[in-house]
Design a protein around this motif. Sequence first.
Motif, PDB file in Angstrom:
ATOM      1  N   SER A 108     112.392  14.904 105.003  1.00  0.00           N
ATOM      2  CA  SER A 108     112.295  14.547 106.417  1.00  0.00           C
ATOM      3  C   SER A 108     112.024  13.053 106.523  1.00  0.00           C
ATOM      4  O   SER A 108     111.893  12.351 105.515  1.00  0.00           O
ATOM      5  CB  SER A 108     111.187  15.361 107.109  1.00  0.00           C
ATOM      6  OG  SER A 108     109.915  15.029 106.561  1.00  0.00           O
ATOM      7  N   LEU A 109     111.941  12.548 107.746  1.00  0.00           N
ATOM      8  CA  LEU A 109     111.731  11.121 107.974  1.00  0.00           C
ATOM      9  C   LEU A 109     110.253  10.738 108.012  1.00  0.00           C
ATOM     10  O   LEU A 109     109.929   9.589 108.330  1.00  0.00           O
ATOM     11  CB  LEU A 109     112.402  10.703 109.289  1.00  0.00           C
ATOM     12  CG  LEU A 109     113.927  10.841 109.315  1.00  0.00           C
ATOM     13  CD1 LEU A 109     114.471  10.436 110.684  1.00  0.00           C
ATOM     14  CD2 LEU A 109     114.570  10.009 108.207  1.00  0.00           C
ATOM     15  N   LYS A 110     109.374  11.662 107.691  1.00  0.00           N
ATOM     16  CA  LYS A 110     107.949  11.336 107.657  1.00  0.00           C
ATOM     17  C   LYS A 110     107.660  10.408 106.477  1.00  0.00           C
ATOM     18  O   LYS A 110     108.231  10.566 105.392  1.00  0.00           O
ATOM     19  CB  LYS A 110     107.113  12.608 107.545  1.00  0.00           C
ATOM     20  CG  LYS A 110     107.234  13.523 108.756  1.00  0.00           C
ATOM     21  CD  LYS A 110     106.371  14.763 108.585  1.00  0.00           C
ATOM     22  CE  LYS A 110     106.474  15.676 109.805  1.00  0.00           C
ATOM     23  NZ  LYS A 110     105.645  16.902 109.660  1.00  0.00           N
ATOM     24  N   LEU A 111     106.759   9.452 106.695  1.00  0.00           N
ATOM     25  CA  LEU A 111     106.436   8.465 105.668  1.00  0.00           C
ATOM     26  C   LEU A 111     105.849   9.124 104.426  1.00  0.00           C
ATOM     27  O   LEU A 111     106.150   8.723 103.292  1.00  0.00           O
ATOM     28  CB  LEU A 111     105.467   7.416 106.235  1.00  0.00           C
ATOM     29  CG  LEU A 111     105.078   6.264 105.285  1.00  0.00           C
ATOM     30  CD1 LEU A 111     106.316   5.475 104.866  1.00  0.00           C
ATOM     31  CD2 LEU A 111     104.054   5.363 105.960  1.00  0.00           C
ATOM     32  N   LYS A 112     105.037  10.132 104.617  1.00  0.00           N
ATOM     33  CA  LYS A 112     104.418  10.820 103.485  1.00  0.00           C
ATOM     34  C   LYS A 112     105.464  11.516 102.628  1.00  0.00           C
ATOM     35  O   LYS A 112     105.390  11.489 101.382  1.00  0.00           O
ATOM     36  CB  LYS A 112     103.387  11.825 104.010  1.00  0.00           C
ATOM     37  CG  LYS A 112     102.594  12.525 102.927  1.00  0.00           C
ATOM     38  CD  LYS A 112     101.574  13.468 103.540  1.00  0.00           C
ATOM     39  CE  LYS A 112     100.775  14.180 102.450  1.00  0.00           C
ATOM     40  NZ  LYS A 112      99.762  15.114 103.030  1.00  0.00           N
ATOM     41  N   VAL A 113     106.438  12.137 103.267  1.00  0.00           N
ATOM     42  CA  VAL A 113     107.491  12.842 102.528  1.00  0.00           C
ATOM     43  C   VAL A 113     108.390  11.847 101.804  1.00  0.00           C
ATOM     44  O   VAL A 113     108.746  12.048 100.631  1.00  0.00           O
ATOM     45  CB  VAL A 113     108.299  13.727 103.491  1.00  0.00           C
ATOM     46  CG1 VAL A 113     109.471  14.385 102.751  1.00  0.00           C
ATOM     47  CG2 VAL A 113     107.409  14.794 104.111  1.00  0.00           C
ATOM     48  N   ILE A 114     108.781  10.767 102.475  1.00  0.00           N
ATOM     49  CA  ILE A 114     109.634   9.756 101.848  1.00  0.00           C
ATOM     50  C   ILE A 114     108.938   9.135 100.642  1.00  0.00           C
ATOM     51  O   ILE A 114     109.554   8.891  99.599  1.00  0.00           O
ATOM     52  CB  ILE A 114     110.019   8.680 102.880  1.00  0.00           C
ATOM     53  CG1 ILE A 114     110.877   9.298 103.980  1.00  0.00           C
ATOM     54  CG2 ILE A 114     110.763   7.531 102.201  1.00  0.00           C
ATOM     55  CD1 ILE A 114     111.212   8.346 105.101  1.00  0.00           C
ATOM     56  N   ARG A 115     107.612   8.894 100.756  1.00  0.00           N
ATOM     57  CA  ARG A 115     106.867   8.339  99.631  1.00  0.00           C
ATOM     58  C   ARG A 115     106.835   9.320  98.460  1.00  0.00           C
ATOM     59  O   ARG A 115     106.923   8.907  97.294  1.00  0.00           O
ATOM     60  CB  ARG A 115     105.451   8.003 100.090  1.00  0.00           C
ATOM     61  CG  ARG A 115     104.603   7.283  99.046  1.00  0.00           C
ATOM     62  CD  ARG A 115     103.232   6.999  99.597  1.00  0.00           C
ATOM     63  NE  ARG A 115     103.316   6.143 100.792  1.00  0.00           N
ATOM     64  CZ  ARG A 115     102.264   5.856 101.560  1.00  0.00           C
ATOM     65  NH1 ARG A 115     101.075   6.378 101.282  1.00  0.00           N
ATOM     66  NH2 ARG A 115     102.429   5.064 102.597  1.00  0.00           N
TER      67      ARG A 115
END
Length: 344
Positions: free
Chosen positions: A33-40
């Motif tokens: 997803s585009l959430k920062l936590k997921v991208i990290r």
Amino acid sequence: MWESIVLTVAATAGNNIGKILQKKGTVILPPLSLKLKVIRAYAFNKIWVIGFLMDIGGALLMLRALSLAPVSVIQPVSGVGLAILSIFSHFYLKEIMNAVDWVGIALAGVGTIGVGAGGEEQEAATLSIFHIPCLAFVVAILFVLLNGGLRICRRHRREQEMMEYDVVEESIYGLESGIYFGMSSVISKMGFLFLEQGFHQLLVPLCIIFSVCCSGTGFYYQTRGLKHGRAIVVSTCAAVASIVSGVLAGMLALGERLPSAPKARLALILGWLLIITGVVLLVGSTRLVKLLSCSSGRMKRSNADKSYGARRPSSLRIREPNPSAVIPATTLNHLLPSASKEKA
């Protein structure tokens, strides 16, 4: 020619192995997803990052190969990626391979050598910008026919109250996805040809965007077919349709030709056939081995039963009851009272 073939093999190996590594990396990752936590989380997963970079690098190498050689050479060689993926899965993922897998890998390898030996450099044919809408019109008509057959199959399945997909539906989904994959390569090649003939440079990224859209649509149809149908049918039809559509579109729309020398032409055609056969064997190896093992087991059991029946002595064979030895019920009723009197 050999440079483009080596680039194609490296590109398709990067695409296939990269997707496997990405799938392996996502086992411990949340849905993208585009959430920062997921991208990290995705960015710091080494396996997923390596797979992603290999996938992107394979796409770039494929574009480079398409700029050097005809689609009728590049598209069949891309089928060797399945053979490389099988070898990678065997040694890295420790997956077991059967004899049919190795035969398919060998055929795909020999077919690649045949394509390399038979392919030759060709002068770019004169293209018109109207080739893109003409090619899109032909593909649209083909998809109208395929989707019409798909609707007929769905209606028949609903009338018969069948839950599982028919083999025709599975084949149509595979054919549609394979045609999109083949058109993706043709459109990319068309952009490079436009650039060589002095057209505007914006046509190259425009063709690449159309190519990416075709690949994405092909993955959509393939995933849809794999979700409800059998993987062996969908994957086989997709692989064969990708090769055949790429070759035909390259010759009809891009003006590509077979080699002029008879030996080179024969080597190229045999290479195409060997690669297609190798891909079909790799996709259907598990099912083919099961069918062969079941048929061999039945033959062994039937031969064992015949040999046992021939060796069995005649005294042990089951005899048919003699009708004359059957005692009537009235006689039994007459004998039972007399036997009770003698005991008394």
